[in-house]
Scaffold this motif. Structure first.
Motif, PDB file in Angstrom:
ATOM      1  N   PHE A 125       5.715  16.680   1.427  1.00  0.00           N
ATOM      2  CA  PHE A 125       4.924  16.861   0.270  1.00  0.00           C
ATOM      3  C   PHE A 125       3.602  15.998   1.589  1.00  0.00           C
ATOM      4  N   ARG A 126       4.378  14.927   2.478  1.00  0.00           N
ATOM      5  CA  ARG A 126       2.808  13.784   3.014  1.00  0.00           C
ATOM      6  C   ARG A 126       1.842  14.769   3.573  1.00  0.00           C
ATOM      7  N   ALA A 127       2.371  16.005   4.697  1.00  0.00           N
ATOM      8  CA  ALA A 127       1.728  16.665   4.989  1.00  0.00           C
ATOM      9  C   ALA A 127       0.236  17.998   3.899  1.00  0.00           C
ATOM     10  N   ASP A 128       1.251  17.621   2.921  1.00  0.00           N
ATOM     11  CA  ASP A 128       0.230  17.822   1.488  1.00  0.00           C
ATOM     12  C   ASP A 128      -0.442  16.845   1.038  1.00  0.00           C
ATOM     13  N   ASP A 129      -0.786  15.851   1.520  1.00  0.00           N
ATOM     14  CA  ASP A 129      -1.567  14.007   1.292  1.00  0.00           C
ATOM     15  C   ASP A 129      -0.959  13.999  -0.367  1.00  0.00           C
ATOM     16  N   ASP A 130       0.471  14.669  -0.837  1.00  0.00           N
ATOM     17  CA  ASP A 130       1.581  13.864  -2.025  1.00  0.00           C
ATOM     18  C   ASP A 130       2.247  12.748  -1.987  1.00  0.00           C
ATOM     19  N   LEU A 131       1.202  11.173  -1.392  1.00  0.00           N
ATOM     20  CA  LEU A 131       2.780  10.490  -0.849  1.00  0.00           C
ATOM     21  C   LEU A 131       3.096  10.055  -2.262  1.00  0.00           C
ATOM     22  N   VAL A 132       3.268   9.902  -3.720  1.00  0.00           N
ATOM     23  CA  VAL A 132       3.942   9.430  -4.578  1.00  0.00           C
ATOM     24  C   VAL A 132       5.677  10.492  -4.015  1.00  0.00           C
ATOM     25  N   ASN A 133       5.512  12.086  -4.072  1.00  0.00           N
ATOM     26  CA  ASN A 133       6.500  12.364  -3.982  1.00  0.00           C
ATOM     27  C   ASN A 133       7.330  12.330  -2.931  1.00  0.00           C
ATOM     28  N   ALA A 134       6.458  11.760  -1.737  1.00  0.00           N
ATOM     29  CA  ALA A 134       7.015  11.427  -0.347  1.00  0.00           C
ATOM     30  C   ALA A 134       8.126  10.826  -0.410  1.00  0.00           C
ATOM     31  N   LEU A 135       7.010   9.618  -0.709  1.00  0.00           N
ATOM     32  CA  LEU A 135       7.712   7.746  -1.340  1.00  0.00           C
ATOM     33  C   LEU A 135       9.524   8.556  -1.683  1.00  0.00           C
ATOM     34  N   ALA A 136       9.225   9.297  -3.044  1.00  0.00           N
ATOM     35  CA  ALA A 136      10.067   9.140  -3.985  1.00  0.00           C
ATOM     36  C   ALA A 136      11.613  10.494  -3.366  1.00  0.00           C
ATOM     37  N   ALA A 137      10.892  11.596  -2.351  1.00  0.00           N
ATOM     38  CA  ALA A 137      12.142  11.856  -1.746  1.00  0.00           C
ATOM     39  C   ALA A 137      12.721  10.691  -0.199  1.00  0.00           C
ATOM     40  N   PHE A 138      11.685  10.469   0.208  1.00  0.00           N
ATOM     41  CA  PHE A 138      12.562   9.573   1.343  1.00  0.00           C
ATOM     42  C   PHE A 138      13.307   8.909   0.834  1.00  0.00           C
ATOM     43  N   SER A 139      13.332   7.932  -0.708  1.00  0.00           N
ATOM     44  CA  SER A 139      14.022   7.417  -1.352  1.00  0.00           C
ATOM     45  C   SER A 139      15.641   8.093  -2.121  1.00  0.00           C
ATOM     46  N   TYR A 140      15.685   8.985  -2.425  1.00  0.00           N
ATOM     47  CA  TYR A 140      16.337   9.882  -3.111  1.00  0.00           C
ATOM     48  C   TYR A 140      17.629  10.505  -1.413  1.00  0.00           C
ATOM     49  N   GLY A 141      16.849  10.672  -0.914  1.00  0.00           N
ATOM     50  CA  GLY A 141      17.461  11.271   0.619  1.00  0.00           C
ATOM     51  C   GLY A 141      18.240   9.982   1.355  1.00  0.00           C
ATOM     52  N   HIS A 142      17.594   8.390   1.027  1.00  0.00           N
ATOM     53  CA  HIS A 142      17.794   7.305   1.071  1.00  0.00           C
ATOM     54  C   HIS A 142      19.253   6.886   0.726  1.00  0.00           C
ATOM     55  N   ALA A 143      19.259   7.553  -0.393  1.00  0.00           N
ATOM     56  CA  ALA A 143      20.656   6.946  -1.504  1.00  0.00           C
ATOM     57  C   ALA A 143      20.767   8.179  -1.326  1.00  0.00           C
ATOM     58  N   ASP A 176       0.855  -1.094   0.148  1.00  0.00           N
ATOM     59  CA  ASP A 176      -0.119  -0.521  -0.053  1.00  0.00           C
ATOM     60  C   ASP A 176       0.967   1.929  -0.145  1.00  0.00           C
ATOM     61  N   LEU A 177       0.592   2.119  -1.039  1.00  0.00           N
ATOM     62  CA  LEU A 177       1.359   3.587  -1.281  1.00  0.00           C
ATOM     63  C   LEU A 177       1.530   4.100   0.183  1.00  0.00           C
ATOM     64  N   ALA A 178       0.566   4.134   1.477  1.00  0.00           N
ATOM     65  CA  ALA A 178       0.419   4.433   2.306  1.00  0.00           C
ATOM     66  C   ALA A 178       1.178   4.388   3.281  1.00  0.00           C
ATOM     67  N   GLU A 179       1.428   2.840   2.949  1.00  0.00           N
ATOM     68  CA  GLU A 179       2.399   1.764   4.027  1.00  0.00           C
ATOM     69  C   GLU A 179       3.494   1.780   3.956  1.00  0.00           C
ATOM     70  N   LYS A 180       4.107   2.301   2.637  1.00  0.00           N
ATOM     71  CA  LYS A 180       5.073   2.309   2.544  1.00  0.00           C
ATOM     72  C   LYS A 180       5.807   3.347   2.324  1.00  0.00           C
ATOM     73  N   THR A 181       5.328   4.276   2.069  1.00  0.00           N
ATOM     74  CA  THR A 181       6.040   5.543   2.445  1.00  0.00           C
ATOM     75  C   THR A 181       6.522   5.646   3.918  1.00  0.00           C
ATOM     76  N   ASP A 182       5.253   5.590   4.460  1.00  0.00           N
ATOM     77  CA  ASP A 182       5.583   5.939   6.466  1.00  0.00           C
ATOM     78  C   ASP A 182       6.444   4.602   6.526  1.00  0.00           C
ATOM     79  N   ARG A 183       6.598   3.425   6.581  1.00  0.00           N
ATOM     80  CA  ARG A 183       8.285   2.554   5.637  1.00  0.00           C
ATOM     81  C   ARG A 183       9.830   3.684   5.492  1.00  0.00           C
ATOM     82  N   TYR A 184       9.209   4.252   3.764  1.00  0.00           N
ATOM     83  CA  TYR A 184      10.979   3.993   3.862  1.00  0.00           C
ATOM     84  C   TYR A 184      11.013   5.977   4.764  1.00  0.00           C
ATOM     85  N   GLU A 185       9.551   6.904   4.983  1.00  0.00           N
ATOM     86  CA  GLU A 185       9.753   7.940   6.127  1.00  0.00           C
ATOM     87  C   GLU A 185      11.091   7.280   7.019  1.00  0.00           C
ATOM     88  N   GLY A 186      10.291   5.973   7.783  1.00  0.00           N
ATOM     89  CA  GLY A 186      11.633   5.641   9.128  1.00  0.00           C
ATOM     90  C   GLY A 186      12.410   5.392   8.569  1.00  0.00           C
TER      91      GLY A 186
END
Length: 94
Positions: free
Chosen positions: A54-72, A4-14
C-alpha cells in the motif's frame, strides 16, 4: 498537533518490523498452540507485506491500517502466551 500521516505510517511500519524480530514462538511447533502461534506470525508478516505494498502505491491510510492490524496479531498472541516477547519497552502491551 496531530501526527503527520506519513510519519505515523513510518513509525508503525518500524514498530511492526521490530516486533516481528522480537517475538519468539513459545509453544512447541507440533502442538495446537504452536499451530496458532504460526498462524498469528503469518498474519503479522502478511500485514507487513500488505502495508509495504500500500505504501508503494502511495496509499498511506491503508498502509497504516495494515501495519496496525499486523501488530495487533502479535500483541494478542503475546498476551495469550503464544510468543515470548520483551516485557519492557514499547513493543508489546504485556
Amino acid at each position: 498537533m496531530p501526527a503527520d500521516l506519513a510519519e505515523k505510517t513510518d513509525r508503525y511500519e518500524g514498530l511492526l518490523a521490530e516486533a516481528l524480530e522480537a517475538a519468539e514462538v513459545s509453544p512447541p511447533a507440533e502442538t495446537p498452540m504452536g499451530d496458532a502461534a504460526a498462524e498469528c506470525l503469518e498474519m503479522a508478516e502478511s500485514y507487513l507485506e500488505d502495508g509495504r505494498h500500500f505504501r508503494a502505491d502511495d496509499d498511506l491510510v491503508n498502509a497504516l491500517a495494515a501495519f496496525s492490524y499486523g501488530h495487533a496479531w502479535l500483541d494478542a498472541g503475546a498476551r495469550v502466551g503464544l510468543f515470548d516477547v520483551p516485557t519492557d519497552g514499547h513493543l508489546f502491551t504485556v
